[in-house]
Design an enzyme around this catalytic site. Structure first.
Site, PDB file in Angstrom:
ATOM      1  N   HIS A  80       0.833  -1.214   0.000  1.00  0.00           N
ATOM      2  CA  HIS A  80       0.000   0.000   0.000  1.00  0.00           C
ATOM      3  C   HIS A  80       0.868   1.265   0.000  1.00  0.00           C
ATOM      4  O   HIS A  80       0.468   2.296  -0.568  1.00  0.00           O
ATOM      5  CB  HIS A  80      -1.025  -0.001   1.140  1.00  0.00           C
ATOM      6  CG  HIS A  80      -0.483  -0.083   2.522  1.00  0.00           C
ATOM      7  ND1 HIS A  80      -0.310  -1.273   3.188  1.00  0.00           N
ATOM      8  CD2 HIS A  80      -0.090   0.886   3.371  1.00  0.00           C
ATOM      9  CE1 HIS A  80       0.146  -1.026   4.400  1.00  0.00           C
ATOM     10  NE2 HIS A  80       0.294   0.262   4.532  1.00  0.00           N
ATOM     11  N   THR A  99     -17.252   1.398   2.208  1.00  0.00           N
ATOM     12  CA  THR A  99     -15.927   2.003   2.145  1.00  0.00           C
ATOM     13  C   THR A  99     -16.006   3.514   2.337  1.00  0.00           C
ATOM     14  O   THR A  99     -15.113   4.125   2.929  1.00  0.00           O
ATOM     15  CB  THR A  99     -15.218   1.624   0.832  1.00  0.00           C
ATOM     16  OG1 THR A  99     -15.198   0.192   0.718  1.00  0.00           O
ATOM     17  CG2 THR A  99     -13.798   2.163   0.775  1.00  0.00           C
ATOM     18  N   ASN A 132     -27.394   1.679  -3.234  1.00  0.00           N
ATOM     19  CA  ASN A 132     -28.857   1.678  -3.316  1.00  0.00           C
ATOM     20  C   ASN A 132     -29.386   3.071  -2.950  1.00  0.00           C
ATOM     21  O   ASN A 132     -28.804   3.771  -2.131  1.00  0.00           O
ATOM     22  CB  ASN A 132     -29.402   0.636  -2.341  1.00  0.00           C
ATOM     23  CG  ASN A 132     -30.917   0.721  -2.230  1.00  0.00           C
ATOM     24  OD1 ASN A 132     -31.435   1.565  -1.511  1.00  0.00           O
ATOM     25  ND2 ASN A 132     -31.614  -0.112  -2.977  1.00  0.00           N
ATOM     26  N   CYS A 165     -31.264  -3.282  -7.961  1.00  0.00           N
ATOM     27  CA  CYS A 165     -32.323  -4.009  -7.250  1.00  0.00           C
ATOM     28  C   CYS A 165     -33.702  -3.641  -7.798  1.00  0.00           C
ATOM     29  O   CYS A 165     -34.717  -4.049  -7.262  1.00  0.00           O
ATOM     30  CB  CYS A 165     -32.263  -3.632  -5.771  1.00  0.00           C
ATOM     31  SG  CYS A 165     -32.264  -1.845  -5.584  1.00  0.00           S
TER      32      CYS A 165
HETATM   33  C1  LIG Z   1     -25.478  -1.163 -11.419  1.00  0.00           C
HETATM   34  C2  LIG Z   1     -25.554   0.013 -12.378  1.00  0.00           C
HETATM   35  C3  LIG Z   1     -24.169   0.406 -12.802  1.00  0.00           C
HETATM   36  C4  LIG Z   1     -26.341  -0.427 -13.619  1.00  0.00           C
HETATM   37  O1  LIG Z   1     -26.473   0.662 -14.491  1.00  0.00           O
HETATM   38  C5  LIG Z   1     -26.269   1.190 -11.699  1.00  0.00           C
HETATM   39  O2  LIG Z   1     -27.607   0.805 -11.399  1.00  0.00           O
HETATM   40  C6  LIG Z   1     -25.562   1.625 -10.427  1.00  0.00           C
HETATM   41  O3  LIG Z   1     -24.510   2.258 -10.468  1.00  0.00           O
HETATM   42  N1  LIG Z   1     -26.159   1.263  -9.290  1.00  0.00           N
HETATM   43  C7  LIG Z   1     -25.617   1.637  -7.989  1.00  0.00           C
HETATM   44  C8  LIG Z   1     -25.358   0.437  -7.231  1.00  0.00           C
HETATM   45  C9  LIG Z   1     -26.608  -0.389  -6.985  1.00  0.00           C
HETATM   46  O4  LIG Z   1     -27.441  -0.501  -7.857  1.00  0.00           O
HETATM   47  N2  LIG Z   1     -26.681  -0.973  -5.796  1.00  0.00           N
HETATM   48  C10 LIG Z   1     -27.384  -2.094  -5.385  1.00  0.00           C
HETATM   49  C11 LIG Z   1     -28.677  -2.219  -5.167  1.00  0.00           C
HETATM   50  S1  LIG Z   1     -29.799  -1.081  -5.736  1.00  0.00           S
END
Ligand SMILES: CC(C)(CO)[C@@H](O)C(=O)NCCC(=O)N/C=C\S
Length: 194
Positions: A80, A99, A132, A165
């Protein structure tokens, strides 16, 4: 950047356990396409490896296994610290909620967070949150992002999109093209570090 590039800019891409890590291979490919002089390394947390095949990338992807596998004695290099010396700039894309919280408090319990904990604040560090939308909307998120910005790290803001999701809302990682543009703006504006 004026004059011949004395070796490309050294870009360290950190990636963490958001589903958005599926985009890491695309991010690397777009950077290579736009500037084949760039030297690129990836440091991935264990959870990030769930979302892309790191062995399929044509560049070094450093993981927990790499930190201490070759260390034998006190004079051996510490990965690191080698990475914080090597990189001209770091981009954490995606930065997951876990993180984000760790970095806010200086927790350094893996290779990626150790690099950030030891980071030279005179060098650019960018982060692209991804989580999310309900995590994004929790009051902790803005507090923690503000804390990272107070250290001088630069946010690449998330966007509204259909999330992994099925929810629709903010929390999606910025488009790869946006992240690439932010990186190249810095690469073209900074004088070579000695
Ligand atoms: C996954 C992606 C890149 C598809 O275009 C987009 O949705 C995104 O950055 N989502 C944020 C992360 C996510 O979704 N989290 C999990 C549960 S909601």
């Amino acid at each position: 950047m004026s004059g011949p590039t004395v070796g490309g800019r050294k870009v360290l891409i950190g990636c963490t356990g958001s589903v958005a890590a599926i985009k890491v291979p695309i991010l690397v490919q777009e950077l290579v396409n736009i500037d084949d002089q760039l030297e690129i390394k990836v440091v991935a947390t264990e959870k990030a490896l769930n979302f892309f095949d790191h062995k399929s990338l044509q560049i070094p992807v450093l993981t927990e296994a790499d930190e201490w596998k070759d260390w034998k004695t006190v004079s051996d290099p510490i990965l690191h610290i080698e990475l914080r010396r090597w990189a001209d700039l770091m981009v954490i894309a995606p930065l997951d909620a876990n993180t984000l919280a760790k970095l806010t408090h200086g927790i350094c319990d893996n290779l990626l967070t150790c690099v950030v904990r030891a980071w030279d604040l005179k060098r650019p560090l960018l982060f692209a949150p991804a989580m999310n939308t309900h995590m994004w909307n929790h009051p902790l998120t803005s507090q923690q992002i503000d804390k990272l910005k107070s250290f001088g790290y630069k946010e690449i803001p998330c966007i509204r999109k259909k999330l992994a999701c099925g929810d629709d809302g903010f929390g999606a990682m910025a488009e790869v093209s946006t992240i690439v543009t932010k990186i190249m703006d810095i690469v073209h504006s900074t004088v070579p570090l000695t």
